[in-house]
Design a protein around this motif. Structure first.
Motif, PDB file in Angstrom:
ATOM      1  N   ASN A 128      -8.885  10.159  46.962  1.00 29.81           N
ATOM      2  CA  ASN A 128      -8.479   8.770  47.197  1.00 29.81           C
ATOM      3  C   ASN A 128      -8.098   8.136  45.863  1.00 29.81           C
ATOM      4  OD1 ASN A 128      -8.764   5.742  47.654  1.00 29.81           O
ATOM      5  ND2 ASN A 128      -9.134   6.527  49.713  1.00 29.81           N
ATOM      6  N   GLN A 129      -6.972   7.433  45.846  1.00 24.48           N
ATOM      7  CA  GLN A 129      -6.455   6.925  44.581  1.00 24.48           C
ATOM      8  C   GLN A 129      -7.354   5.889  43.926  1.00 24.48           C
ATOM      9  OE1 GLN A 129      -2.321   5.731  44.659  1.00 24.48           O
ATOM     10  NE2 GLN A 129      -1.682   7.590  45.720  1.00 24.48           N
ATOM     11  N   THR A 130      -8.148   5.163  44.694  1.00 24.30           N
ATOM     12  CA  THR A 130      -8.977   4.125  44.090  1.00 24.30           C
ATOM     13  C   THR A 130     -10.047   4.701  43.186  1.00 24.30           C
ATOM     14  OG1 THR A 130     -10.123   2.043  44.550  1.00 24.30           O
ATOM     15  CG2 THR A 130     -10.768   3.948  45.882  1.00 24.30           C
ATOM     16  N   PHE A 131     -10.474   5.955  43.409  1.00 25.48           N
ATOM     17  CA  PHE A 131     -11.472   6.567  42.539  1.00 25.48           C
ATOM     18  C   PHE A 131     -10.835   7.128  41.268  1.00 25.48           C
ATOM     19  CE2 PHE A 131     -13.365   7.190  46.883  1.00 25.48           C
ATOM     20  CZ  PHE A 131     -14.289   6.177  46.754  1.00 25.48           C
ATOM     21  N   PHE A 132      -9.501   7.257  41.280  1.00 25.86           N
ATOM     22  CA  PHE A 132      -8.785   7.661  40.073  1.00 25.86           C
ATOM     23  C   PHE A 132      -8.500   6.438  39.209  1.00 25.86           C
ATOM     24  CE2 PHE A 132      -5.086   8.935  37.577  1.00 25.86           C
ATOM     25  CZ  PHE A 132      -5.501  10.165  37.095  1.00 25.86           C
ATOM     26  N   TYR A 133      -8.058   5.354  39.831  1.00 31.04           N
ATOM     27  CA  TYR A 133      -7.821   4.095  39.119  1.00 31.04           C
ATOM     28  C   TYR A 133      -8.061   2.966  40.105  1.00 31.04           C
ATOM     29  CZ  TYR A 133      -6.081   1.576  35.067  1.00 31.04           C
ATOM     30  OH  TYR A 133      -6.005   0.792  33.946  1.00 31.04           O
ATOM     31  N   PRO A 134      -8.884   1.958  39.762  1.00 29.01           N
ATOM     32  CA  PRO A 134      -9.312   0.956  40.755  1.00 29.01           C
ATOM     33  C   PRO A 134      -8.142   0.169  41.339  1.00 29.01           C
ATOM     34  CG  PRO A 134      -9.883   0.255  38.528  1.00 29.01           C
ATOM     35  CD  PRO A 134      -9.422   1.677  38.417  1.00 29.01           C
ATOM     36  N   THR A 135      -8.152  -0.004  42.651  1.00 32.05           N
ATOM     37  CA  THR A 135      -7.048  -0.661  43.348  1.00 32.05           C
ATOM     38  C   THR A 135      -6.881  -2.113  42.923  1.00 32.05           C
ATOM     39  OG1 THR A 135      -7.436   0.809  45.229  1.00 32.05           O
ATOM     40  CG2 THR A 135      -6.115  -1.145  45.652  1.00 32.05           C
ATOM     41  N   LEU A 136      -7.945  -2.771  42.504  1.00 38.23           N
ATOM     42  CA  LEU A 136      -7.827  -4.176  42.101  1.00 38.23           C
ATOM     43  C   LEU A 136      -6.807  -4.368  40.986  1.00 38.23           C
ATOM     44  CD1 LEU A 136     -10.384  -6.933  41.902  1.00 38.23           C
ATOM     45  CD2 LEU A 136      -9.285  -6.346  39.741  1.00 38.23           C
ATOM     46  N   ALA A 137      -6.660  -3.384  40.105  1.00 36.60           N
ATOM     47  CA  ALA A 137      -5.688  -3.501  39.012  1.00 36.60           C
ATOM     48  C   ALA A 137      -4.264  -3.605  39.528  1.00 36.60           C
ATOM     49  CB  ALA A 137      -5.829  -2.304  38.066  1.00 36.60           C
ATOM     50  N   PHE A 138      -4.024  -3.180  40.765  1.00 38.58           N
ATOM     51  CA  PHE A 138      -2.681  -3.224  41.345  1.00 38.58           C
ATOM     52  C   PHE A 138      -2.333  -4.613  41.879  1.00 38.58           C
ATOM     53  CE2 PHE A 138      -3.730   1.161  41.058  1.00 38.58           C
ATOM     54  CZ  PHE A 138      -2.527   1.810  40.818  1.00 38.58           C
ATOM     55  N   ASN A 139      -3.180  -5.613  41.615  1.00 32.60           N
ATOM     56  CA  ASN A 139      -2.810  -7.007  41.863  1.00 32.60           C
ATOM     57  C   ASN A 139      -1.547  -7.390  41.102  1.00 32.60           C
ATOM     58  OD1 ASN A 139      -4.787  -7.996  43.680  1.00 32.60           O
ATOM     59  ND2 ASN A 139      -6.277  -8.215  42.028  1.00 32.60           N
ATOM     60  N   LEU A 140      -1.214  -6.632  40.073  1.00 28.95           N
ATOM     61  CA  LEU A 140      -0.032  -6.942  39.271  1.00 28.95           C
ATOM     62  C   LEU A 140       1.269  -6.613  40.001  1.00 28.95           C
ATOM     63  CD1 LEU A 140      -1.261  -5.698  35.771  1.00 28.95           C
ATOM     64  CD2 LEU A 140      -1.364  -7.993  36.740  1.00 28.95           C
ATOM     65  N   TYR A 141       1.186  -5.948  41.145  1.00 31.39           N
ATOM     66  CA  TYR A 141       2.363  -5.708  41.983  1.00 31.39           C
ATOM     67  C   TYR A 141       2.651  -6.938  42.852  1.00 31.39           C
ATOM     68  CZ  TYR A 141       3.029  -0.719  41.068  1.00 31.39           C
ATOM     69  OH  TYR A 141       3.322   0.493  40.488  1.00 31.39           O
ATOM     70  N   ASP A 142       3.897  -7.028  43.344  1.00 29.64           N
ATOM     71  CA  ASP A 142       4.243  -8.084  44.300  1.00 29.64           C
ATOM     72  C   ASP A 142       3.447  -7.908  45.590  1.00 29.64           C
ATOM     73  OD1 ASP A 142       6.114  -9.265  42.653  1.00 29.64           O
ATOM     74  OD2 ASP A 142       7.783  -8.077  43.424  1.00 29.64           O
ATOM     75  N   VAL A 143       3.113  -9.016  46.229  1.00 28.01           N
ATOM     76  CA  VAL A 143       2.449  -8.985  47.529  1.00 28.01           C
ATOM     77  C   VAL A 143       3.523  -9.026  48.612  1.00 28.01           C
ATOM     78  CG1 VAL A 143       0.813 -10.145  49.069  1.00 28.01           C
ATOM     79  CG2 VAL A 143       0.438 -10.163  46.584  1.00 28.01           C
ATOM     80  N   THR A 144       3.397  -8.152  49.603  1.00 26.16           N
ATOM     81  CA  THR A 144       4.379  -8.095  50.689  1.00 26.16           C
ATOM     82  C   THR A 144       4.519  -9.457  51.371  1.00 26.16           C
ATOM     83  OG1 THR A 144       3.828  -5.773  51.091  1.00 26.16           O
ATOM     84  CG2 THR A 144       4.977  -6.954  52.851  1.00 26.16           C
ATOM     85  N   GLY A 145       5.755  -9.937  51.496  1.00 31.50           N
ATOM     86  CA  GLY A 145       6.025 -11.220  52.139  1.00 31.50           C
ATOM     87  C   GLY A 145       6.126 -12.382  51.171  1.00 31.50           C
ATOM     88  N   PHE A 146       5.521 -12.250  49.985  1.00 33.50           N
ATOM     89  CA  PHE A 146       5.647 -13.286  48.962  1.00 33.50           C
ATOM     90  C   PHE A 146       7.061 -13.219  48.370  1.00 33.50           C
ATOM     91  CE2 PHE A 146       1.054 -14.253  47.458  1.00 33.50           C
ATOM     92  CZ  PHE A 146       0.581 -14.161  48.754  1.00 33.50           C
ATOM     93  N   PRO A 147       7.534 -14.284  47.725  1.00 33.95           N
ATOM     94  CA  PRO A 147       8.792 -14.182  46.983  1.00 33.95           C
ATOM     95  C   PRO A 147       8.682 -13.082  45.925  1.00 33.95           C
ATOM     96  CG  PRO A 147       8.124 -16.473  47.205  1.00 33.95           C
ATOM     97  CD  PRO A 147       6.978 -15.654  47.693  1.00 33.95           C
ATOM     98  N   GLU A 148       9.795 -12.448  45.629  1.00 34.35           N
ATOM     99  CA  GLU A 148       9.776 -11.311  44.705  1.00 34.35           C
ATOM    100  C   GLU A 148       9.514 -11.764  43.283  1.00 34.35           C
ATOM    101  OE1 GLU A 148      12.669  -7.588  43.299  1.00 34.35           O
ATOM    102  OE2 GLU A 148      13.238  -8.906  44.978  1.00 34.35           O
ATOM    103  N   GLY A 149       8.615 -11.045  42.589  1.00 35.29           N
ATOM    104  CA  GLY A 149       8.316 -11.322  41.190  1.00 35.29           C
ATOM    105  C   GLY A 149       8.911 -10.258  40.282  1.00 35.29           C
ATOM    106  N   LYS A 150       8.507 -10.282  39.018  1.00 31.97           N
ATOM    107  CA  LYS A 150       9.023  -9.324  38.037  1.00 31.97           C
ATOM    108  C   LYS A 150       7.863  -8.735  37.241  1.00 31.97           C
ATOM    109  CE  LYS A 150      13.458 -11.720  37.530  1.00 31.97           C
ATOM    110  NZ  LYS A 150      14.384 -12.409  36.588  1.00 31.97           N
TER     111      LYS A 150
END
Length: 469
Positions: free
Chosen positions: A186-208
């Protein structure tokens, strides 16, 4: 389907137990090991290339080719049941400055990935954030990392610059899991999923903005100070939006994308052979991204309103984003001594991560578990792992869904958390071949944020093999 997979795993595990015993009996006792035994006990499937690999290494040129092949299956629940195949070929080149040019401490590293098979297993079949399979990425042939590293001041200072991935240096376990010694799939045990908050959230306006973690790297610079083998402190800066295209060769910097900073300090104890206690390690760190991030409540309200065809107000944004983490590891028992190359024994780990809930999809994560190395007599290099993870959704996301249910008369589940429990066994069949079945129970896939499909709890099984070529 379940019976077929379990029978296959049992047969493979049985072969894994028998193979080393066969390898222990030399075919030609008087004349030494047979060619077959030398091949099985060698480091690489393709051998030494007639001595060329060793010759190049002695001159300062090292190649690595590593293949991961996985067959992930969703057996029950989730979005839909099914099985796919996903693979990754890792290619790496390292050039040693001392052997090549006569000066100490320099290294050039170049690596690439060929990702093949089905795209987006978790997204299609389960709907989870954590992702049950390590190779679950879009098909591509791409650059992974390309950097120069230099050690200075008697190797107490390390500088690294180029295209680098953050998970190569930060929140990296010492004892229980790594790319070279995979314990959990499972990928979360390789690198914690919380760090992926830096990605865009589905449905939100697109970020960079995004996270430059495997298989993506970004232009960056890292400095690490290690005054002793028991303590270090390091910091790095990365391009805030890595190239996630097909080849990873877009190195353009844009001020609108911001920058990502990572900081970490760590201590290790009882790692040398002379110390009497059991080895352990503690890492504390954090990250900060300078870009703008949309408000969690207003962003979720915007996404829901668009989904039901209602007028939507554009969400406000917050300046910057950040988070922190702690990783603790401890050997709880050693079967032999620290001189044992396999370090057989029991390792426990605990990791915490947190981020502000006003601008993030998730606000808190905790995972931990135990890893038993060498559980079966004669199987010194095998690992049995049991781990669990809990990832809490932000209150802003939950409140937006609750208010939408009142406003639009919908009956969406309120977002709460995503959890996973993984039981995995990695069998070291030869020095260059492993086989690893993993059974995972995914609780609340996507934390109940998938309002359209609303996937239920899932049971996933992944069978992975790795080959060091």
């Amino acid at each position: 389907m379940m019976k077929t997979i379990l029978k296959m795993a049992a047969s493979c595990a049985g072969f894994a137990i028998v193979a080393p015993a066969l390898a222990g009996e030399p075919a030609l006792a008087k004349e030494g090991k047979s060619s077959l035994m030398e091949w099985l006990e060698g480091d690489y499937l393709l051998g030494d290339w007639g001595g060329l690999r060793t010759d190049l290494s002695e001159r300062g040129v090292d190649f690595e080719f590593f293949y991961l092949g996985s067959m992930p299956s969703n057996l029950q629940g989730g979005a839909e049941t099914g099985t796919t195949y996903q693979g990754a070929l890792i290619m790496a080149l390292d050039l040693d400055s001392e052997k090549l040019a006569g000066y100490h401490g320099g290294r050039f590293h170049l690596s690439g990935l060929w990702l093949s098979g089905a795209d987006y297993f978790s997204e299609v079949y389960i709907g989870d954030f954590n992702k049950v399979n390590l190779t679950d990425f879009p098909n591509a042939f791409r650059l992974w990392e390309a950097y120069y590293e230099q050690k200075l001041l008697s190797d107490k200072l390390t500088l690294k610059a180029g295209v680098i991935a953050v998970d190569s240096d930060f929140i990296a376990p010492e004892f229980y899991n790594s790319l070279a010694s995979i314990t959990f799939l499972n990928q979360t045990f390789f690198y914690p999923t919380l760090a992926f908050n830096l990605y865009d959230v589905t449905g939100f306006p697109e970020g960079k903005h995004a996270l430059p973690s495997t298989p993506y790297g970004a232009l960056g610079f890292l400095a690490r100070v290690e005054p002793s083998e028991h303590f270090y402190i390091q910091a790095a800066v990365y391009d805030g939006n890595p190239d996630r295209g097909n080849n990873g060769l877009d190195f353009r910097l844009n001020s609108d994308e911001g920058a990502l900073f990572y900081f970490e300090t760590g201590v290790k104890w009882n790692t040398d052979a002379a110390s009497a206690g059991l080895p352990g390690a503690l890492k504390i760190g954090g990250f900060y991204h300078t870009d703008e991030f949309y408000d969690a409540y207003q962003g979720a309200s915007y996404a829901i309103a668009n989904g039901v065809g209602a007028p939507a107000l554009f969400p406000r944004d917050h300046s910057g984003n950040y988070g922190g983490y702690l990783l603790a590891e401890q050997y709880l028992w050693l079967e032999e001594s620290k001189a044992d190359p396999a370090m057989q024994g029991l390792v426990g780990f605990l990791r915490l991560s947190a981020a502000p809930q006003d601008r993030n999809l998730t606000k808190f994560g905790i995972d931990g578990g135990v890893v038993f190395k060498g559980l079966i007599p004669g199987r010194d290099w095998d690992t049995l792992g049991l781990a669990a993870s809990y990832l809490r959704m932000s209150n802003g996301i939950r409140n937006a869904v609750r208010d939408a249910n009142t406003m639009y008369g919908t009956d969406f589940k309120l977002p709460d958390y995503e959890g996973v429990i993984e039981l995995s066994y990695k069998a070291q069949i030869t020095a260059w071949w492993t086989l690893q079945p993993s059974l995972q129970w995914v609780l609340h896939p996507g934390g109940h944020t998938d309002l359209v499909r609303q996937p239920g709890d899932a049971i996933a099984f992944v069978l992975q093999t790795t080959l060091r070529l």
